[in-house]
Design a protein around this motif. Structure first.
Motif, PDB file in Angstrom:
ATOM      1  N   HIS A  14       0.851  -0.560   0.217  1.00 18.65           N
ATOM      2  CA  HIS A  14      -0.447   0.045  -0.095  1.00 18.65           C
ATOM      3  C   HIS A  14       1.312   1.062  -0.144  1.00 18.65           C
ATOM      4  CE1 HIS A  14      -2.780   3.331   2.393  1.00 18.65           C
ATOM      5  NE2 HIS A  14      -2.787   2.948   0.947  1.00 18.65           N
ATOM      6  N   ILE A  15       0.752   2.124  -1.077  1.00 23.01           N
ATOM      7  CA  ILE A  15       1.614   3.555  -0.830  1.00 23.01           C
ATOM      8  C   ILE A  15       0.409   4.160  -0.565  1.00 23.01           C
ATOM      9  CG2 ILE A  15       3.176   4.520  -2.672  1.00 23.01           C
ATOM     10  CD1 ILE A  15       3.918   2.077  -4.393  1.00 23.01           C
ATOM     11  N   PHE A  16       1.116   5.182   0.083  1.00 23.40           N
ATOM     12  CA  PHE A  16       0.359   6.501   0.400  1.00 23.40           C
ATOM     13  C   PHE A  16       1.184   7.723   0.794  1.00 23.40           C
ATOM     14  CE2 PHE A  16       1.927   4.590   4.293  1.00 23.40           C
ATOM     15  CZ  PHE A  16       2.315   5.313   5.148  1.00 23.40           C
ATOM     16  N   ASP A  17       0.442   8.930  -0.281  1.00 23.19           N
ATOM     17  CA  ASP A  17       1.657  10.056  -0.118  1.00 23.19           C
ATOM     18  C   ASP A  17       1.090  10.706   1.611  1.00 23.19           C
ATOM     19  OD1 ASP A  17       1.939  12.946  -0.389  1.00 23.19           O
ATOM     20  OD2 ASP A  17       0.291  13.474  -0.276  1.00 23.19           O
ATOM     21  N   HIS A  18       2.790  10.787   1.347  1.00 31.55           N
ATOM     22  CA  HIS A  18       3.443  11.312   2.304  1.00 31.55           C
ATOM     23  C   HIS A  18       3.910  11.956   2.550  1.00 31.55           C
ATOM     24  CE1 HIS A  18       4.158  10.553   6.783  1.00 31.55           C
ATOM     25  NE2 HIS A  18       5.645  10.655   6.340  1.00 31.55           N
ATOM     26  N   HIS A  19       4.295  12.183   1.673  1.00 33.37           N
ATOM     27  CA  HIS A  19       5.033  13.819   1.180  1.00 33.37           C
ATOM     28  C   HIS A  19       3.834  15.047   2.067  1.00 33.37           C
ATOM     29  CE1 HIS A  19       5.747  17.614  -1.395  1.00 33.37           C
ATOM     30  NE2 HIS A  19       7.132  17.338  -1.143  1.00 33.37           N
ATOM     31  N   GLY A  20       2.999  15.015   1.744  1.00 33.96           N
ATOM     32  CA  GLY A  20       1.598  16.194   2.346  1.00 33.96           C
ATOM     33  C   GLY A  20       0.599  15.795   2.220  1.00 33.96           C
ATOM     34  N   ILE A  21      -0.112  15.527   1.805  1.00 33.56           N
ATOM     35  CA  ILE A  21      -1.579  14.772   2.789  1.00 33.56           C
ATOM     36  C   ILE A  21      -1.860  14.042   3.697  1.00 33.56           C
ATOM     37  CG2 ILE A  21      -4.052  13.853   1.764  1.00 33.56           C
ATOM     38  CD1 ILE A  21      -3.710  15.193  -0.806  1.00 33.56           C
ATOM     39  N   SER A  22      -0.895  13.202   3.430  1.00 32.84           N
ATOM     40  CA  SER A  22      -0.620  12.077   4.773  1.00 32.84           C
ATOM     41  C   SER A  22      -1.003  12.862   6.194  1.00 32.84           C
ATOM     42  CB  SER A  22      -0.500  10.474   4.362  1.00 32.84           C
ATOM     43  OG  SER A  22       0.759  10.558   4.721  1.00 32.84           O
ATOM     44  N   ARG A  23       0.000  13.300   6.364  1.00 27.71           N
ATOM     45  CA  ARG A  23       0.364  14.033   7.155  1.00 27.71           C
ATOM     46  C   ARG A  23       0.080  15.657   8.149  1.00 27.71           C
ATOM     47  NH1 ARG A  23       5.639  17.208   7.229  1.00 27.71           N
ATOM     48  NH2 ARG A  23       5.359  17.358   4.774  1.00 27.71           N
ATOM     49  N   GLU A  24      -0.698  15.662   7.265  1.00 29.98           N
ATOM     50  CA  GLU A  24      -1.804  16.909   7.238  1.00 29.98           C
ATOM     51  C   GLU A  24      -3.156  17.021   8.786  1.00 29.98           C
ATOM     52  OE1 GLU A  24      -3.916  18.738   3.930  1.00 29.98           O
ATOM     53  OE2 GLU A  24      -2.052  18.922   2.896  1.00 29.98           O
ATOM     54  N   SER A  25      -3.221  17.465   9.189  1.00 30.67           N
ATOM     55  CA  SER A  25      -4.124  17.332  10.647  1.00 30.67           C
ATOM     56  C   SER A  25      -5.427  18.697  10.251  1.00 30.67           C
ATOM     57  CB  SER A  25      -3.428  18.130  11.741  1.00 30.67           C
ATOM     58  OG  SER A  25      -3.630  19.551  11.721  1.00 30.67           O
ATOM     59  N   GLY A  26      -6.106  17.585  10.723  1.00 33.33           N
ATOM     60  CA  GLY A  26      -7.390  18.682   9.840  1.00 33.33           C
ATOM     61  C   GLY A  26      -8.677  18.094   8.935  1.00 33.33           C
ATOM     62  N   HIS A  27      -8.191  16.928   8.676  1.00 30.78           N
ATOM     63  CA  HIS A  27      -9.400  16.265   7.910  1.00 30.78           C
ATOM     64  C   HIS A  27     -10.095  15.428   8.306  1.00 30.78           C
ATOM     65  CE1 HIS A  27      -6.876  17.390   4.389  1.00 30.78           C
ATOM     66  NE2 HIS A  27      -6.137  17.453   4.478  1.00 30.78           N
ATOM     67  N   GLY A  28     -11.066  15.304   8.246  1.00 32.80           N
ATOM     68  CA  GLY A  28     -12.223  14.684   9.068  1.00 32.80           C
ATOM     69  C   GLY A  28     -12.618  12.732   7.795  1.00 32.80           C
ATOM     70  N   PHE A  29     -12.371  12.292   8.884  1.00 34.79           N
ATOM     71  CA  PHE A  29     -12.524  11.110   8.440  1.00 34.79           C
ATOM     72  C   PHE A  29     -13.059  10.163   8.784  1.00 34.79           C
ATOM     73  CE2 PHE A  29      -8.449  10.177   9.588  1.00 34.79           C
ATOM     74  CZ  PHE A  29      -7.130  10.573   9.170  1.00 34.79           C
ATOM     75  N   VAL A  30     -13.370   8.599   8.399  1.00 35.80           N
ATOM     76  CA  VAL A  30     -14.268   7.841   9.928  1.00 35.80           C
ATOM     77  C   VAL A  30     -13.629   6.246   9.096  1.00 35.80           C
ATOM     78  CG1 VAL A  30     -16.601   6.064  10.313  1.00 35.80           C
ATOM     79  CG2 VAL A  30     -16.052   9.243   9.619  1.00 35.80           C
TER      80      VAL A  30
END
Length: 1058
Positions: free
Chosen positions: A208-224
């Protein structure tokens, strides 16, 4: 599995505390509620999902993952919470992944029914280093499989900038094993869902490859984490992915598009999806599931009107062909239809960063591909507001951006991303970006680089005024933006800043305010009984709110917003006093450029530096700051860790020869390994000439090379192709073997080297190796005969898998044979060399101990040869090369670490089991222990089991073994020659005879067991050890298996099989 999330306006001291509460709480007892929404970085949630003992039996954290801030929290939780799976730290080096393959080996764990679902954390570069080992993965089962979580961030360029590029995987995707699923995610919700899904695909290994350069390190996103609430049905991989609410491919854009762009899911894909919303005639296909590649699903998602397909591939340099292009080409060019025109766009790491930092360039390119007139396209919505904070790490005001972001979460959507630069300034710089947008604006998410382009900040807060002297920070502001500088300077500010900074401020018509927060806080600290740093944060926070809110700000309104933040510092009249002081102390600077001083020969000002994102920091629960994977006392130390990683690895004995024997890069410029040029001094056959197996002994002189090796390590031999076969091929292909050609250095952007065609084909190009599937698809483009072209397209397409398998596994064809079979396909010789790829070094266990033999390295090798179904005699490329070596001939070699290591305590018993040439590392073991004994150093019991077919023909190093038995180096030797007697006897039979002793050595005396040789005896040897433990040490079969598994974790049950 359960997670607790703290709510409220205060910010816990660490991400771990935010996610899991106090260390004494066990999340396993807390149910996940369907309405629970997480607002912490997605990467933290992925770590939490992956590290639960209900999910993984063990988590292997590679150093490269920690170096980009992924894995640190898992280690913290493992020491504080029982519900966290065991954590094993590993280094990324040659052979990375072998420990994972060994743990999943059927032979060593066939009786176990649990505890084999392994998680590994690594980066794209780390995954590339593991790929050869992954080819040995056993089939995945519900109780035995591997999940690799890959945070997509890579260091590139001379400034060590971090990039989301997957260029290091460009060649890896083509050679991943068939039983491995590759998932790619881009948004926070998608990253969480696919992380959870990777543990539900119980019939496959998963990457599983995910974007750790930016979006996955951001705080403030809501998800379930909704997937965890669902009962997983029994479905195959494609159906299970669709069941989860996702598809292999997403199509976005004009339903009648004639131009379609194809990208892997990631930051650029999110940008492309936003661009096509404003561009007619253009569509985008986003690849979410790369393996298994579903060619039919890909074709179905394309509009019928498509005429051109443009494939964007992450590649290390402009001349490399990406694997996504091969997949797309193979899907669209079948034997019955030529399909649309497919074009490749090679995206190098530097180009990826360029697209991210200049989104308009990417937008213009896509618009031009659709044959539209480029127009200004703003990916960031006009209704968003952007705040930017610059500070120095560990300063008293560092938490301020998070506090500001928390203030707006109840009314608008908030995104906060923190980046660090540890090179451009001693001590480092931190940039916190906050993006505010209305909640009603939709759910499309852009990478922060596109949502917050350079020069668009509405508000900038410089928390350390000295940064303005060294860095160009105000270029991030839009025209008319507000800038707050925390500094005692006010009217003096223009005289303390470089002219370039003032000029930028004037040209952009910035409104700059100053605030002496330290002076205000010093007056209130004693009165309130609070720490001055805490009061200072409240003072600055009040000023930020006032300036940002503008006309909507009034002192009572701002004070009311601040009540929650300042609760622990001041309330009522005291807060009113602080607010009034902050309000009154704000001073707007009269911007002007001071007259130049009469300096005559004054030194010109130093050029301003740019902020460069090159470090990721993680705060742990114990207050430690982990930067790029290292706990450091200062942020300046973090730069040292990145620049000089070898200094901070476990110490090794100093070598006086380290600088004396520097590798000559001109020797083999295409090789990434550190290589040595050694001289063959002995090439002696050990088996009789009339025997059907040629086993031979080699010795190489290493004098003057600086080559050092440890007992048990392997020698990588960079073999050459047969000279006559290369010359014959050159004649057939119609090329002059002495003509010079220039070829790029693999995986090294922009580097080239020149050599003759003969040198390239003999020493580098794997001309007589086995073709990959992508080679057939690429070769088809060069075929002038329709029959050749269609045949090659078919073999390279998904429909031709069975033909490809037959050619490779049964017919064992080579690259050269395929070229001869389809003679109309003749790429240029330079192109052909790049298409085929390099000869991989073959690794052989070293059969000597340097402590005993000095400047020498020995090998034990058996030649590999077989006859193909068409009657052609084939040879193993490297064993043929070695068998033909003459005394005095030079050989290029490298050293590879191995799992075969002597125990740290010389008194620990060792049990060695070697079959055929698997005796090689044990010869080194015995030489070293014999030397220790000669020096009067006591050693533990040494048991040696050896197996081959015939004693008189294949008793390898038999005279040495007998001598070791006589002098006591070998405590007992068990020799199994399976074809010499009426009944076949193997080493496991001899081990059963010594069952009581072996069980006691392992159970009671910290003994170590080693097996080296072919794979087939592993289950029987495992059964023999289990039986010995059951019979003599009171184990059940299950507990005996668990005991052996624990020995594997302790490196006391070691297998090196092939």
């Amino acid at each position: 599995m359960t997670i607790e999330v703290f709510s409220g306006t205060t910010t816990p001291s660490s991400a771990a505390a935010t996610l899991i509460g106090t260390p004494t709480e066990d999340p396993k007892e807390l149910p996940i509620q369907g309405a629970s929404v997480f607002n912490k970085p997605a990467s933290h949630i992925i770590e939490l999902l992956a590290s639960r003992s209900a999910t993984s039996s063990a988590v292997y954290i590679y150093d490269v993952a920690e170096q980009v801030g992924f894995g640190t929290l898992t280690k913290t939780w493992s020491s504080a919470m029982e519900s966290t799976a065991p954590v094993i730290s590993l280094q990324t080096r040659a052979g990375a992944g072998l420990s994972l393959v060994g743990r999943l080996s059927e032979g060593s764990s066939q009786d176990l029914v649990k505890g084999a679902v392994l998680t590994a954390y690594t980066t794209p570069a780390g995954l590339a280093a593991m790929v050869e080992s992954l080819s040995y993965l056993p089939p995945a089962t519900s109780n035995s499989r591997l999940i690799i979580q890959v945070p997509a961030v890579t260091t590139v360029g001379p400034s060590f900038a971090l990039s989301p590029t997957l260029a290091s995987l460009s060649a890896t995707f083509a050679i991943l094993p068939d039983n491995l699923v590759v998932l790619l995610s881009a948004t926070p919700q998608e990253s969480i869902d696919l992380a959870a899904l990777s543990y539900k695909l119980t019939s496959s290994h998963v990457v599983h490859i995910f974007d750790h350069h930016g979006i996955s390190r951001e705080s403030g996103h809501g998800f379930v984490p909704s997937l965890q609430l669902k009962e997983t049905p029994a479905l195959d991989v494609p159906e299970l992915i669709r069941w989860s609410g996702y598809q292999f491919f997403d199509y976005v854009g004009d339903l009648n598009a004639e131009t379609v762009v194809v990208l892997l899911n990631g930051p650029l894909a999110l940008m492309a999806k936003s661009i096509v919303a404003h561009t007619s005639g253009l569509g985008v296909v986003v690849v979410r599931v790369l393996r298994p590649w579903d060619g039919d699903a890909f074709k179905q998602c394309l509009p019928d009107t498509v005429k051109e397909v443009h494939v964007f591939d992450d590649v290390p340099n402009e001349v490399c062909q990406g694997n996504l292009f091969v997949d797309v080409f193979g899907s669209l060019y079948g034997p019955n239809s030529p399909g649309p025109l497919v074009r490749a766009h090679r995206v190098t790491p530097t180009r990826t960063l360029s697209f991210l930092s200049n989104p308009d360039h990417f937008s213009t390119l896509l618009t031009e591909l659709s044959h539209q007139v480029p127009a200004a396209t703003h990916l960031d919505a006009y209704s968003t507001r952007k705040l930017l904070f610059f500070s120095t790490p560990k300063s008293a005001l560092s938490p301020l951006p998070q506090t500001v972001a928390n203030s707006f979460t109840s009314t608008v959507s908030v995104r906060l991303l923190t980046d660090h630069d540890i090179f451009s300034k001693s001590g480092g710089i931190t940039a916190d970006k906050i993006v505010l947008s209305p909640r009603s604006e939709g759910t499309d998410i852009l990478p922060m680089a596109a949502a917050f382009p350079s020069g668009t900040a509405d508000f900038i807060c410089v928390l350390d005024a000295n940064l303005l002297k060294s860095h160009s920070l105000l270029n991030q502001a839009k025209s008319g933006a507000i800038v707050l500088v925390i500094s005692p300077w006010s009217s003096e500010l223009p005289y303390n800043l470089p002219p370039a900074v003032l000029l930028a401020a004037v040209e952009k018509k910035l409104r700059i305010f100053t605030l002496d927060a330290k002076a205000i806080s010093s007056g209130f600290g004693a009165e309130l009984g609070a720490a001055q740093d805490t009061v200072q944060r409240v003072v600055v926070y009040l000023a930020v709110l006032r300036l940002y809110l503008g006309k909507a700000a009034s002192e009572p309104a701002v004070r009311k917003l601040a009540e929650g933040v300042a609760r622990e510092v001041a309330q009522g009249s005291q807060l009113a006093k602080i607010s009034a002081s902050s309000w009154a102390a704000l001073e707007e600077v009269d911007l002007h450029i001071p007259p130049a001083a009469d300096g005559g020969d004054a030194k010109p000002p130093s050029p301003l530096k740019q902020f460069e994102f090159n470090a990721i920091a993680v705060e742990t629960a114990d207050g430690q700051t982990v930067v790029n994977g290292s706990k450091v006392s200062s942020w300046h130390d973090a730069a040292k860790h990145l620049l000089f990683p070898s200094v901070f690895t476990p110490p090794t004995p100093p070598s006086e020869e380290a600088e004396e024997y520097v590798q000559d890069p001109s020797l083999r410029p295409e090789l990434p390994e550190h290589t040595y040029l050694v001289t063959c001094t002995v090439n002696r056959r050990l088996t009789p000439v009339d025997y059907d197996r040629n086993v031979f002994h080699l010795e190489f002189d290493t004098m003057g090379t600086g080559l050092k090796y440890a007992v048990g390590e392997a020698l990588g031999v960079h073999g050459w192709n047969d000279e006559q076969e290369v010359l014959d091929f050159c004649m057939w292909y119609g090329v002059d073997p002495q003509r010079l050609i220039t070829i790029p250095v693999a995986a090294n952007e922009g580097k080239m080297y020149t050599r003759t065609i003969f040198q390239a084909l003999q020493q580098q190009t794997d001309l007589f190796g086995r073709p990959t599937k992508s080679f057939y698809a690429e070769l088809a483009a060069y075929a002038t005969s329709p029959a050749d072209r269609l045949a090659l397209q078919f073999i390279g397409a998904p429909e031709g898998s069975s033909t490809f398998k037959k050619l490779g596994e049964k017919d064992t064809v080579t690259f050269a044979e395929i070229l001869q079979r389809y003679p109309s396909a003749r790429p240029g010789i330079e192109t052909l060399c790049e298409m085929i790829g390099d000869i991989k070094p073959r690794h052989y266990s070293i059969a000597s101990a340097q402590s005993a033999v000095g400047n020498r390295v020995d090998l034990l090798v058996v030649t590999v040869e077989w006859t193909a179904p068409n009657g052609t005699l084939h040879y193993g490329q490297c064993t043929r090369y070695l068998a033909g070596l003459k005394v005095g001939q030079k050989v290029t070699v490298s050293i590879k670490p191995s799992v075969m290591k002597l125990p740290p305590d010389n008194m620990q018993p060792i049990i060695m089991a070697g079959l055929g040439t698997g005796a090689a590392p044990f010869r080194a073991f015995l030489q070293h222990r014999a030397l220790l004994a000669q020096q009067g150093i006591p050693v533990g019991p040494t048991y040696y089991y050896f197996g081959s077919r015939h004693r008189h023909q294949e008793y390898l190093y038999g005279e040495e073994i007998e001598a070791y038995v006589l002098d006591g180096t070998i405590t007992k030797a068990g020799l199994a020659f399976s074809r010499d007697g009426p009944k076949k006897v193997y080493i496991q039979h001899l081990m059963l005879e010594d069952a009581a002793v072996l069980a006691s050595l392992l159970k009671n005396q910290t003994g170590v067991f080693y097996l080296c040789g072919p794979t087939w005896p592993v289950p029987d040897v495992y059964e023999a050890l289990v039986g010995a433990l059951v019979k003599n040490e009171g184990h059940t079969p299950e507990s005996a298996g668990e005991f052996l598994m624990s020995l594997k974790e302790e490196e006391r049950y070691v297998l090196e099989v092939y």
